[in-house]
Design an enzyme around this catalytic site. Sequence first.
Site, PDB file in Angstrom:
ATOM      1  N   ARG A   1       0.817  -1.226   0.000  1.00 46.35           N
ATOM      2  CA  ARG A   1       0.000   0.000   0.000  1.00 46.35           C
ATOM      3  C   ARG A   1       0.847   1.271   0.000  1.00 46.35           C
ATOM      4  NH1 ARG A   1      -3.430  -2.808   3.862  1.00 46.35           N
ATOM      5  NH2 ARG A   1      -5.080  -3.826   2.685  1.00 46.35           N
TER       6      ARG A   1
ATOM      7  N   LYS B   1       3.348  11.499 -10.805  1.00 49.40           N
ATOM      8  CA  LYS B   1       2.496  10.714 -11.715  1.00 49.40           C
ATOM      9  C   LYS B   1       3.221   9.412 -12.030  1.00 49.40           C
ATOM     10  CE  LYS B   1      -0.351  14.102 -14.144  1.00 49.40           C
ATOM     11  NZ  LYS B   1      -0.663  14.744 -15.442  1.00 49.40           N
TER      12      LYS B   1
ATOM     13  N   GLU C   1      10.269  19.897 -23.678  1.00 49.61           N
ATOM     14  CA  GLU C   1       9.566  20.106 -22.406  1.00 49.61           C
ATOM     15  C   GLU C   1      10.151  21.310 -21.658  1.00 49.61           C
ATOM     16  OE1 GLU C   1       6.876  18.410 -21.328  1.00 49.61           O
ATOM     17  OE2 GLU C   1       6.883  16.504 -22.410  1.00 49.61           O
TER      18      GLU C   1
ATOM     19  N   LYS D   1       7.785  23.492 -12.462  1.00 50.49           N
ATOM     20  CA  LYS D   1       6.926  22.316 -12.265  1.00 50.49           C
ATOM     21  C   LYS D   1       6.581  22.143 -10.783  1.00 50.49           C
ATOM     22  CE  LYS D   1       5.634  17.772 -13.330  1.00 50.49           C
ATOM     23  NZ  LYS D   1       5.675  16.615 -14.182  1.00 50.49           N
TER      24      LYS D   1
ATOM     25  N   GLU E   1      -4.207  17.462 -10.248  1.00 54.05           N
ATOM     26  CA  GLU E   1      -4.753  17.986 -11.500  1.00 54.05           C
ATOM     27  C   GLU E   1      -6.268  18.150 -11.417  1.00 54.05           C
ATOM     28  OE1 GLU E   1      -2.462  16.441 -14.828  1.00 54.05           O
ATOM     29  OE2 GLU E   1      -4.179  16.727 -16.128  1.00 54.05           O
TER      30      GLU E   1
ATOM     31  N   ARG F   1      -2.426  22.337 -12.799  1.00 53.31           N
ATOM     32  CA  ARG F   1      -1.475  21.339 -13.282  1.00 53.31           C
ATOM     33  C   ARG F   1      -1.716  21.014 -14.756  1.00 53.31           C
ATOM     34  NH1 ARG F   1       1.196  16.141 -10.243  1.00 53.31           N
ATOM     35  NH2 ARG F   1       2.448  15.487 -12.013  1.00 53.31           N
TER      36      ARG F   1
ATOM     37  N   ASN G   1       0.157  20.367 -19.653  1.00 56.15           N
ATOM     38  CA  ASN G   1      -0.178  19.581 -20.849  1.00 56.15           C
ATOM     39  C   ASN G   1      -0.150  20.424 -22.121  1.00 56.15           C
ATOM     40  OD1 ASN G   1      -0.553  17.295 -19.277  1.00 56.15           O
ATOM     41  ND2 ASN G   1      -2.700  17.784 -18.889  1.00 56.15           N
TER      42      ASN G   1
ATOM     43  N   HIS H   1       0.218  18.884 -25.550  1.00 55.64           N
ATOM     44  CA  HIS H   1       0.017  17.441 -25.432  1.00 55.64           C
ATOM     45  C   HIS H   1      -1.218  16.925 -26.178  1.00 55.64           C
ATOM     46  CE1 HIS H   1       3.240  17.770 -22.567  1.00 55.64           C
ATOM     47  NE2 HIS H   1       3.203  16.480 -22.284  1.00 55.64           N
TER      48      HIS H   1
ATOM     49  N   HIS I   1      -0.537  14.332 -28.757  1.00 55.25           N
ATOM     50  CA  HIS I   1      -1.067  12.972 -28.564  1.00 55.25           C
ATOM     51  C   HIS I   1      -1.667  12.441 -29.875  1.00 55.25           C
ATOM     52  CE1 HIS I   1      -3.147   9.635 -26.580  1.00 55.25           C
ATOM     53  NE2 HIS I   1      -4.184   9.952 -27.346  1.00 55.25           N
TER      54      HIS I   1
ATOM     55  N   HIS J   1       7.936  11.183 -27.799  1.00 58.42           N
ATOM     56  CA  HIS J   1       6.940  11.980 -27.066  1.00 58.42           C
ATOM     57  C   HIS J   1       7.314  13.472 -27.050  1.00 58.42           C
ATOM     58  CE1 HIS J   1       3.991  13.181 -24.129  1.00 58.42           C
ATOM     59  NE2 HIS J   1       4.953  13.660 -23.361  1.00 58.42           N
TER      60      HIS J   1
END
Length: 371
Positions: free
Chosen positions: A123, A145, A187, A229, A239, A244, A248, A251, A255, A269
């Site tokens: 956990r 993340k 980035e 960041k 988010e 946050r 993106n 993105h 994507h 990416h």
Amino acid sequence: MAVIDVALAGRAYDVTIEAGLLDRIGEWATDYLPAPDRKVPFVADTNTHRIFAERVDKALNSAGHTADWFVVEPGEGAKSWAVLERLTDWLLALGVTRSDRVFALGGGVVGDLTGFACAVMKRGCGFVQIPTTLLAQVDSSVGGKTAINTGAGKNLIGAFHQPSAVLIDPLVLNTLPDRDMRAGYAEVIKYGALGDIGFFEWLEKNAADVLAREPVALSHAIATSIRAKAKIVAEDERETTGVRALLNLGHTFGHALEAETGFSDRLLHGEAVALGMVLAARYSARREEMTAVDADRVETAIAASGLRSKITELQMRCNGERLVDHMRHDKKMESDHLPFLLLKGIGAAYMARNVALSDVAAFLDAELERA
Ligand code: GLY
């Protein structure tokens, strides 16, 4: 040396940026080991293991520690249920406890996989990120993340699980292929484009030095990116408030391009994010929310760093509607619309919720013709 605090109540941690840190990793292991007689669990891929394991072993040994290595194949394939099962079984067999720290030495794949394994291990046990790509240093290692991929898409199974520390040695980038360096640099530009025009202007002047790994310029670019960041993550860890989501930028368009090119080496990416930022800027100019001059500046900054800046360069056989269709499968899609990160100027990203996908398709049709 720079130390940046990620100020999350109860889960605060430091990001330390220090040239040569990897050769002193034994000292850090001592800080993070509950019992000195325990082996230090290290996760790497075959590339980072081949390049860095000897140095890590030596640094650990000189501080009285020994690493135990779990090595995965490079690439997104390692972010799978099968590898996660092997990794968690391995951690259980090692007797890892909740107060242990598992070290992730690698790029985003190793960090995401290890972070997720640690999120579910008993956990939640601790982990330390040692990112070895520019992209992982300025983005994926910070902010908690973690995820694996499934047949249904990338990063759909995951958890927010903050690391105990992020240890960055800019010197490890000396062995990073130039293409990956440029992809990570996209980035870096993103932080300027989304919220810091001063940094964007600094990058316009210093891109070549950063990409050449000139130590002072590189450390400044990494530290400025991480500060940006860390501030955003501290404001909106999960988010939920829209803050946050600014990370993106580029993105959603990116994507769609990644999906159309099969999430393959055709388009990394970071390269997709670079193209996506140009599209976000140009689409914002089309909506008369930013000037065409500023949109050109974004495109010039991307092109000047050697990244592709026009989607015609990808030689895709598709139309705007097909790209928009990929966006409909984006995990950011809300019940009937897709929030878009657009720009009101350089350094002024915002979330637009009134974007008609038919208009985006028409815009992309024009972009697919732009030489
Ligand atoms: N890479 C985007 C985020 O961490 O939120």
